[in-house]
Design an enzyme around this catalytic site. Sequence first.
Site, mmCIF file in Angstrom:
data_model
loop_
_atom_site.group_PDB
_atom_site.id
_atom_site.type_symbol
_atom_site.label_atom_id
_atom_site.label_comp_id
_atom_site.label_asym_id
_atom_site.label_seq_id
_atom_site.Cartn_x
_atom_site.Cartn_y
_atom_site.Cartn_z
ATOM 1 N N SER A 1 -86.625 -5.185 73.340
ATOM 2 C CA SER A 1 -86.006 -4.553 74.499
ATOM 3 C C SER A 1 -84.624 -5.107 74.840
ATOM 4 O O SER A 1 -83.848 -4.434 75.507
ATOM 5 C CB SER A 1 -86.923 -4.651 75.716
ATOM 6 O OG SER A 1 -87.282 -5.997 75.953
ATOM 7 N N HIS B 1 -89.762 1.218 73.892
ATOM 8 C CA HIS B 1 -88.426 1.740 73.589
ATOM 9 C C HIS B 1 -88.386 2.544 72.291
ATOM 10 O O HIS B 1 -87.316 2.932 71.835
ATOM 11 C CB HIS B 1 -87.416 0.590 73.507
ATOM 12 C CG HIS B 1 -87.271 -0.148 74.797
ATOM 13 N ND1 HIS B 1 -86.479 0.312 75.832
ATOM 14 C CD2 HIS B 1 -87.854 -1.277 75.242
ATOM 15 C CE1 HIS B 1 -86.566 -0.528 76.849
ATOM 16 N NE2 HIS B 1 -87.394 -1.505 76.522
ATOM 17 N N LYS C 1 -89.680 5.362 79.970
ATOM 18 C CA LYS C 1 -88.355 5.260 79.344
ATOM 19 C C LYS C 1 -87.933 6.622 78.807
ATOM 20 O O LYS C 1 -87.565 7.470 79.604
ATOM 21 C CB LYS C 1 -88.378 4.123 78.334
ATOM 22 C CG LYS C 1 -88.278 2.811 79.129
ATOM 23 C CD LYS C 1 -88.904 1.612 78.574
ATOM 24 C CE LYS C 1 -88.858 0.519 79.639
ATOM 25 N NZ LYS C 1 -89.674 -0.627 79.320
HETATM 26 C C1 LIG Z 1 -90.412 -1.587 80.015
HETATM 27 C C2 LIG Z 1 -91.344 -2.257 79.103
HETATM 28 C C3 LIG Z 1 -92.692 -2.434 79.437
HETATM 29 C C4 LIG Z 1 -93.235 -2.090 80.801
HETATM 30 O O1 LIG Z 1 -93.311 -0.724 81.008
HETATM 31 P P1 LIG Z 1 -93.223 -0.141 82.492
HETATM 32 O O2 LIG Z 1 -93.782 1.227 82.324
HETATM 33 O O3 LIG Z 1 -91.798 -0.155 82.882
HETATM 34 O O4 LIG Z 1 -94.078 -1.000 83.350
HETATM 35 C C5 LIG Z 1 -93.528 -2.970 78.488
HETATM 36 N N1 LIG Z 1 -93.063 -3.369 77.279
HETATM 37 C C6 LIG Z 1 -91.769 -3.238 76.940
HETATM 38 C C7 LIG Z 1 -91.320 -3.679 75.587
HETATM 39 C C8 LIG Z 1 -90.870 -2.693 77.844
HETATM 40 O O5 LIG Z 1 -89.577 -2.599 77.523
#
Ligand SMILES: *Cc1c(COP(=O)(O)O)cnc(C)c1O
Length: 382
Positions: free
Chosen positions: A178, A206, A237
């Site tokens: 990320s 992602h 996302k």
């Molecule tokens: C954003 C993210 C999460 C958490 O997801 P949310 O739906 O925002 O709680 C988990 N793992 C990774 C790698 C992320 O980038």
Amino acid sequence: MFEFLTQELEFLKSIGLYRELKTIEKIDGSKIIIAGRKLINFCSNDYLGLSQHPKVKERTIEIIKEFGVGAGASRLISGNTIIHEELERKIAKFKKREAAIVFPTGYQANLGVISCLVEEKDTVIIDRLNHASIIDACRLSKAQMQVYPHQDLMRLENILQRSEKFRRRLIITDSVFSMDGDLAPLPEIIKLAKKYQALVMIDEAHATGVIGKTGRGLEEFFNIEGQADIVMGTFSKALGSIGGFVCGSLELITYLRNKARSFIYTTALPAAICAAALAALEIIENEPELINQLWKNINKVNPSAQSAIIPIIIGELNKTMEISTKFFENGIFLSGIRPPTVPKNQCRLRLTITAAHTENDLEHLRSLIRKLIKDFDLGSCN
Ligand SMILES: *Cc1c(COP(=O)(O)O)cnc(C)c1O
């Protein structure tokens, strides 16, 4: 009584790690308004612009009218609707798995699945740059956490060799990291897992909607669909709304429905939000040009990027924040990333590209980057 709060806050300020919220006053496609200033948003994870898609908005509003806003209870009490189940069937199919379970956030999905699969007698083996929600979940599980340096397959194998004594071994990796935007070497990880009888879980936060020809994720990219034991991801996302999911065998999903505390003891996602995610998945399937547009945009900024995340690593904290401010003053919103989100001396601007960025947005970004590279003598980074 609360002196420690004041002290800690003063301390954070003194080392430059005090955090403040930026307040968005208006959103219009790739543009936002903060403090009365119009900016191009280059740090959103809304990679396909689906949070603003008319069909997504329409479906969400429709279902709010039918089902109301809140779900009113947890899934196992009275918060479960046909929309939740339709979304679970749809995401399972999208990830080519038997079944899926939806959580209110991706964070909760990680907490739930990891703490259910490993306990004290087990080990969880993770890449050093895995997401914070994975780390927190590992801690919660009480399994022995073993960390290998980023992407280091030799060290991963060493750890596996020395892990026979554990009852279960679970390898977890982000598919797209990320903060770095690079891809996990999934085929090699799966090979090692088979050799040492470990389970593999991937976090596709992602990757979903971005990686692979039809946005199905890292398995599709490597042409090894169905190989990971557990596929976790999020609707927050590229899919433009909110919610987490875990896909896998029917037995795994049934087990999680019975055991995952972050599923059981929390109010269900609103049905309307499930409808938003369903609409987003339909759009991805029916309008493949959206993913193509995203990749066209990514390539215009950095042809060798592996994902929509392009880090501009600056290193030093104050310089990073100063450059972030320069971007802001020049109409680009690009927030600085500091420890503990990234290791010390690896402060960075985490640039994210979306399908909603226009040719003008990208040109403005490129020319500003060129100027700041000169002004700040950034020749050595990226
Ligand atoms: C954003 C993210 C999460 C958490 O997801 P949310 O739906 O925002 O709680 C988990 N793992 C990774 C790698 C992320 O980038």
